[in-house]
Design a protein around this motif. Structure first.
Motif, PDB file in Angstrom:
ATOM      1  N   ARG A  82       0.843  -1.204   0.000  1.00 31.99           N
ATOM      2  CA  ARG A  82       0.000   0.000   0.000  1.00 31.99           C
ATOM      3  C   ARG A  82       0.876   1.252   0.000  1.00 31.99           C
ATOM      4  NH1 ARG A  82      -4.027   0.478   4.628  1.00 31.99           N
ATOM      5  NH2 ARG A  82      -4.878   2.099   3.283  1.00 31.99           N
ATOM      6  N   LEU A  83       1.948   1.199   0.808  1.00 32.20           N
ATOM      7  CA  LEU A  83       2.847   2.348   0.894  1.00 32.20           C
ATOM      8  C   LEU A  83       3.417   2.671  -0.489  1.00 32.20           C
ATOM      9  CD1 LEU A  83       4.554   3.924   3.385  1.00 32.20           C
ATOM     10  CD2 LEU A  83       6.367   2.660   2.303  1.00 32.20           C
ATOM     11  N   GLY A  84       3.842   1.638  -1.222  1.00 32.12           N
ATOM     12  CA  GLY A  84       4.404   1.847  -2.560  1.00 32.12           C
ATOM     13  C   GLY A  84       3.386   2.475  -3.498  1.00 32.12           C
ATOM     14  N   THR A  85       2.151   1.951  -3.473  1.00 34.84           N
ATOM     15  CA  THR A  85       1.090   2.470  -4.346  1.00 34.84           C
ATOM     16  C   THR A  85       0.775   3.921  -4.011  1.00 34.84           C
ATOM     17  OG1 THR A  85       0.141   0.267  -4.429  1.00 34.84           O
ATOM     18  CG2 THR A  85      -1.291   2.061  -5.101  1.00 34.84           C
ATOM     19  N   LEU A  86       0.662   4.221  -2.717  1.00 36.64           N
ATOM     20  CA  LEU A  86       0.306   5.583  -2.290  1.00 36.64           C
ATOM     21  C   LEU A  86       1.433   6.572  -2.582  1.00 36.64           C
ATOM     22  CD1 LEU A  86      -1.430   4.591   1.034  1.00 36.64           C
ATOM     23  CD2 LEU A  86      -2.537   5.759  -0.902  1.00 36.64           C
ATOM     24  N   LEU A  87       2.658   6.107  -2.422  1.00 34.43           N
ATOM     25  CA  LEU A  87       3.798   6.974  -2.714  1.00 34.43           C
ATOM     26  C   LEU A  87       3.817   7.327  -4.202  1.00 34.43           C
ATOM     27  CD1 LEU A  87       6.014   8.238  -1.060  1.00 34.43           C
ATOM     28  CD2 LEU A  87       7.339   6.128  -1.252  1.00 34.43           C
ATOM     29  N   ARG A  88       3.543   6.333  -5.032  1.00 31.60           N
ATOM     30  CA  ARG A  88       3.528   6.584  -6.476  1.00 31.60           C
ATOM     31  C   ARG A  88       2.401   7.549  -6.845  1.00 31.60           C
ATOM     32  NH1 ARG A  88       3.692   1.670 -10.639  1.00 31.60           N
ATOM     33  NH2 ARG A  88       1.825   1.073  -9.508  1.00 31.60           N
ATOM     34  N   MET A 121      -2.246   8.325   5.073  1.00 30.67           N
ATOM     35  CA  MET A 121      -1.762   8.707   3.744  1.00 30.67           C
ATOM     36  C   MET A 121      -2.871   8.512   2.708  1.00 30.67           C
ATOM     37  SD  MET A 121       2.027   6.906   3.962  1.00 30.67           S
ATOM     38  CE  MET A 121       2.289   6.762   2.216  1.00 30.67           C
ATOM     39  N   ALA A 122      -3.581   7.361   2.817  1.00 27.40           N
ATOM     40  CA  ALA A 122      -4.650   7.056   1.862  1.00 27.40           C
ATOM     41  C   ALA A 122      -5.761   8.091   1.955  1.00 27.40           C
ATOM     42  CB  ALA A 122      -5.193   5.657   2.121  1.00 27.40           C
ATOM     43  N   SER A 123      -6.148   8.452   3.187  1.00 25.30           N
ATOM     44  CA  SER A 123      -7.269   9.407   3.271  1.00 25.30           C
ATOM     45  C   SER A 123      -6.840  10.801   2.822  1.00 25.30           C
ATOM     46  CB  SER A 123      -7.917   9.420   4.644  1.00 25.30           C
ATOM     47  OG  SER A 123      -7.027   9.173   5.648  1.00 25.30           O
ATOM     48  N   SER A 124      -5.567  11.133   2.980  1.00 23.66           N
ATOM     49  CA  SER A 124      -5.145  12.461   2.516  1.00 23.66           C
ATOM     50  C   SER A 124      -5.168  12.558   0.987  1.00 23.66           C
ATOM     51  CB  SER A 124      -3.757  12.814   3.057  1.00 23.66           C
ATOM     52  OG  SER A 124      -2.760  12.302   2.223  1.00 23.66           O
ATOM     53  N   LEU A 125      -5.037  11.407   0.322  1.00 26.32           N
ATOM     54  CA  LEU A 125      -5.096  11.430  -1.148  1.00 26.32           C
ATOM     55  C   LEU A 125      -6.517  11.209  -1.674  1.00 26.32           C
ATOM     56  CD1 LEU A 125      -1.940   9.412  -2.312  1.00 26.32           C
ATOM     57  CD2 LEU A 125      -2.197  11.876  -2.114  1.00 26.32           C
ATOM     58  N   GLY A 126      -7.477  11.007  -0.784  1.00 22.33           N
ATOM     59  CA  GLY A 126      -8.857  10.764  -1.225  1.00 22.33           C
ATOM     60  C   GLY A 126      -9.079   9.295  -1.486  1.00 22.33           C
ATOM     61  N   ASP A 127     -10.031   8.978  -2.366  1.00 16.64           N
ATOM     62  CA  ASP A 127     -10.422   7.583  -2.577  1.00 16.64           C
ATOM     63  C   ASP A 127      -9.660   6.898  -3.702  1.00 16.64           C
ATOM     64  OD1 ASP A 127     -13.851   8.370  -1.852  1.00 16.64           O
ATOM     65  OD2 ASP A 127     -12.282   7.553  -0.562  1.00 16.64           O
ATOM     66  N   SER A 128      -8.531   7.462  -4.071  1.00 16.69           N
ATOM     67  CA  SER A 128      -7.905   6.980  -5.307  1.00 16.69           C
ATOM     68  C   SER A 128      -7.141   5.669  -5.149  1.00 16.69           C
ATOM     69  CB  SER A 128      -6.948   8.036  -5.844  1.00 16.69           C
ATOM     70  OG  SER A 128      -5.975   8.319  -4.862  1.00 16.69           O
ATOM     71  N   GLU A 129      -6.949   5.215  -3.895  1.00 19.17           N
ATOM     72  CA  GLU A 129      -6.150   4.008  -3.719  1.00 19.17           C
ATOM     73  C   GLU A 129      -6.950   2.769  -4.072  1.00 19.17           C
ATOM     74  OE1 GLU A 129      -3.695   1.538  -0.319  1.00 19.17           O
ATOM     75  OE2 GLU A 129      -5.317   2.865   0.243  1.00 19.17           O
ATOM     76  N   CYS A 130      -6.716   2.208  -5.227  1.00 22.19           N
ATOM     77  CA  CYS A 130      -7.372   0.942  -5.535  1.00 22.19           C
ATOM     78  C   CYS A 130      -6.403   0.083  -6.326  1.00 22.19           C
ATOM     79  CB  CYS A 130      -8.677   1.146  -6.291  1.00 22.19           C
ATOM     80  SG  CYS A 130      -8.511   2.147  -7.750  1.00 22.19           S
ATOM     81  N   GLY A 187       0.935   9.704  -4.852  1.00 19.76           N
ATOM     82  CA  GLY A 187       1.208  11.014  -4.262  1.00 19.76           C
ATOM     83  C   GLY A 187       2.255  11.786  -5.048  1.00 19.76           C
ATOM     84  N   LEU A 188       3.304  11.069  -5.492  1.00 20.05           N
ATOM     85  CA  LEU A 188       4.365  11.734  -6.261  1.00 20.05           C
ATOM     86  C   LEU A 188       3.850  12.188  -7.623  1.00 20.05           C
ATOM     87  CD1 LEU A 188       7.391   9.404  -5.361  1.00 20.05           C
ATOM     88  CD2 LEU A 188       7.202  11.848  -4.825  1.00 20.05           C
ATOM     89  N   GLU A 200       0.726  13.959   6.418  1.00 18.92           N
ATOM     90  CA  GLU A 200       0.582  12.496   6.420  1.00 18.92           C
ATOM     91  C   GLU A 200       1.768  11.784   5.750  1.00 18.92           C
ATOM     92  OE1 GLU A 200      -1.607  14.616   5.239  1.00 18.92           O
ATOM     93  OE2 GLU A 200      -3.433  14.414   6.462  1.00 18.92           O
ATOM     94  N   PHE A 201       2.512  12.511   4.927  1.00 26.13           N
ATOM     95  CA  PHE A 201       3.648  11.907   4.227  1.00 26.13           C
ATOM     96  C   PHE A 201       4.999  12.346   4.805  1.00 26.13           C
ATOM     97  CE2 PHE A 201       0.268  11.155   1.274  1.00 26.13           C
ATOM     98  CZ  PHE A 201       0.637  10.052   0.521  1.00 26.13           C
ATOM     99  N   ALA A 202       4.964  13.342   5.708  1.00 25.47           N
ATOM    100  CA  ALA A 202       6.213  13.939   6.196  1.00 25.47           C
ATOM    101  C   ALA A 202       7.118  12.915   6.893  1.00 25.47           C
ATOM    102  CB  ALA A 202       5.879  15.093   7.147  1.00 25.47           C
ATOM    103  N   TRP A 203       6.530  11.920   7.575  1.00 26.21           N
ATOM    104  CA  TRP A 203       7.332  10.931   8.314  1.00 26.21           C
ATOM    105  C   TRP A 203       8.286  10.151   7.417  1.00 26.21           C
ATOM    106  CZ3 TRP A 203       6.654   5.412   7.919  1.00 26.21           C
ATOM    107  CH2 TRP A 203       5.635   5.026   7.036  1.00 26.21           C
ATOM    108  N   LEU A 204       7.961  10.074   6.129  1.00 28.76           N
ATOM    109  CA  LEU A 204       8.795   9.292   5.205  1.00 28.76           C
ATOM    110  C   LEU A 204      10.167   9.924   4.998  1.00 28.76           C
ATOM    111  CD1 LEU A 204       6.019   8.516   2.587  1.00 28.76           C
ATOM    112  CD2 LEU A 204       7.098   6.852   4.093  1.00 28.76           C
ATOM    113  N   ARG A 205      10.233  11.255   5.181  1.00 30.01           N
ATOM    114  CA  ARG A 205      11.511  11.956   4.990  1.00 30.01           C
ATOM    115  C   ARG A 205      12.620  11.381   5.866  1.00 30.01           C
ATOM    116  NH1 ARG A 205       9.645  17.523   5.605  1.00 30.01           N
ATOM    117  NH2 ARG A 205       9.002  18.295   3.569  1.00 30.01           N
ATOM    118  N   ALA A 206      12.245  10.993   7.083  1.00 30.99           N
ATOM    119  CA  ALA A 206      13.247  10.495   8.031  1.00 30.99           C
ATOM    120  C   ALA A 206      13.755   9.093   7.671  1.00 30.99           C
ATOM    121  CB  ALA A 206      12.642  10.462   9.436  1.00 30.99           C
TER     122      ALA A 206
END
Ligand SMILES: [Zn+2]
Length: 344
Positions: free
Chosen positions: A142-148, A208-217, A150-151, A163-169
């Protein structure tokens, strides 16, 4: 002309020597069991490979190559049968191998099962009971899909979303575009994220999913459903084991009630849906506390770990060692035989 670096050439030479000598040494090891650990089986070019970690898959042709090579040196056995015989001091083959698949991916039915059937090799598939047939995915995928996603939408600005800021670390070179997001980078991010517990990670991925809306499928259902499982069980070649209810790592972060739920709850769900007895367990990520191991021992015949090596007849059957195999390191017979030797 070879383009290998000097280091790769030395490694290749070592593999070659091991592949030639190891089978001779194996003849001196009697009553040993080699347990192979696979996850996904997907053909080259399959879209499901685009963001998959390199350690997670082999191609169907590679699986076939492995089985043919194994049968030349070892006898194929069903893992629970060998363990039961060892426990009962019953006769065992001199050298045997058992195949396992973790997580319960639908590609196991689609691409591994036909190869196993053609080679008449039994296997155990460890499924995550509450994910079977749901269309849901594990947090790393899910993380991979959402990252793609989101980017693609926000590029480097993505990480200014809370919601994505934690990934920076997690990675000094966090990808700033879809083009920069490749399986190796994602692998690094996922491995670094594992310092946190599963509940935290699942909650972060939900945010992360809710910040991008319903697009995660997901484009395709990626995990087995009960009908596929029942079909394989009826075929007689496949055993089903438990890999918990939710793929929770069995760490100190879990209460005793949660441990019960993951360990014994999953067994009941699988047995009532798959119509078979579940005798084997597999620790997600190989993690197990003393309390978890005790509960597993009360409810199962044996359990698989991720500790590398061969399982000996005197080994702890609740911490079975396995050899992890994946495409990038076992794509040909030489590298596979060297890997089996356990030296590299
Ligand atoms: Zn797993």
């Amino acid at each position: 002309m070879s383009r290998r670096t000097p280091k790769a050439a030395v490694k290749r030479m070592a593999e070659f020597v091991m592949a030639k000598t190891a089978p001779l040494l194996w003849r001196t090891r009697d009553r040993s069991l080699v347990v192979l650990m696979y996850h996904r089986v997907l053909p080259p070019g399959d879209s499901r490979l685009e963001l998959e970690q390199p350690g997670m898959y082999v191609h169907p042709s590679t699986l076939r190559l492995h089985l043919v090579a194994l049968k030349r040196h070892f006898q194929p056995v069903q893992l629970d049968h060998w363990i039961q015989a060892a426990r009962d001091n019953a006769p065992l083959p001199e050298r045997a191998f058992a195949i396992t698949f973790d997580d319960g991916w639908s590609d196991n039915f689609e691409h591994a099962y036909p190869v196993l059937a053609a080679e008449n090799v039994p296997a155990t598939i460890f499924v995550v009971s509450d994910m079977v047939g749901t269309g849901r995915l594990f947090w790393p995928e899910r993380l991979g899909t959402l990252l793609r996603q989101g980017l693609a939408r926000h590029a480097a600005q993505l990480y200014s979303l809370s919601e994505f800021a934690w990934l920076r670390a997690l990675d000094a070179q966090i990808p700033s575009s879809v083009e920069e997001l490749n399986p190796e980078r994602l692998d690094r991010i996922i491995n670094n994220a594992k310092l946190d517990d599963d509940a935290t990670l699942c909650a972060r991925v939900d945010d992360m999913a809710s910040s991008l809306g319903d697009s995660e499928c997901p484009q395709e259902v990626e995990l087995l459903d009960w009908e596929q499982i029942r079909k394989m069980v009826r075929g007689g070649l496949i055993s089903i084991g438990s890999h918990t209810r939710r793929h929770m790592r069995l760490s100190d972060a879990l209460t005793i009630e949660q441990l019960h739920d993951e360990i014994t709850g999953s067994k009941h769900v699988i047995e009532s849906n798959a119509g078979c007895e579940v005798r084997l367990f597999c620790y997600p990520n190989g993690d197990a506390t003393a309390a978890a191991r005790m509960l597993v021992a009360e409810n199962y015949l044996a359990a698989c770990s991720t500790m590398p090596g061969w399982h000996s007849v005197r080994g702890d059957r609740y911490m079975i060692r396995r050899i992890a195999v994946h495409q990038d390191i076992t794509g040909d017979e030489t590298s596979f035989l060297a890997r089996l030797s356990g030296w590299i």
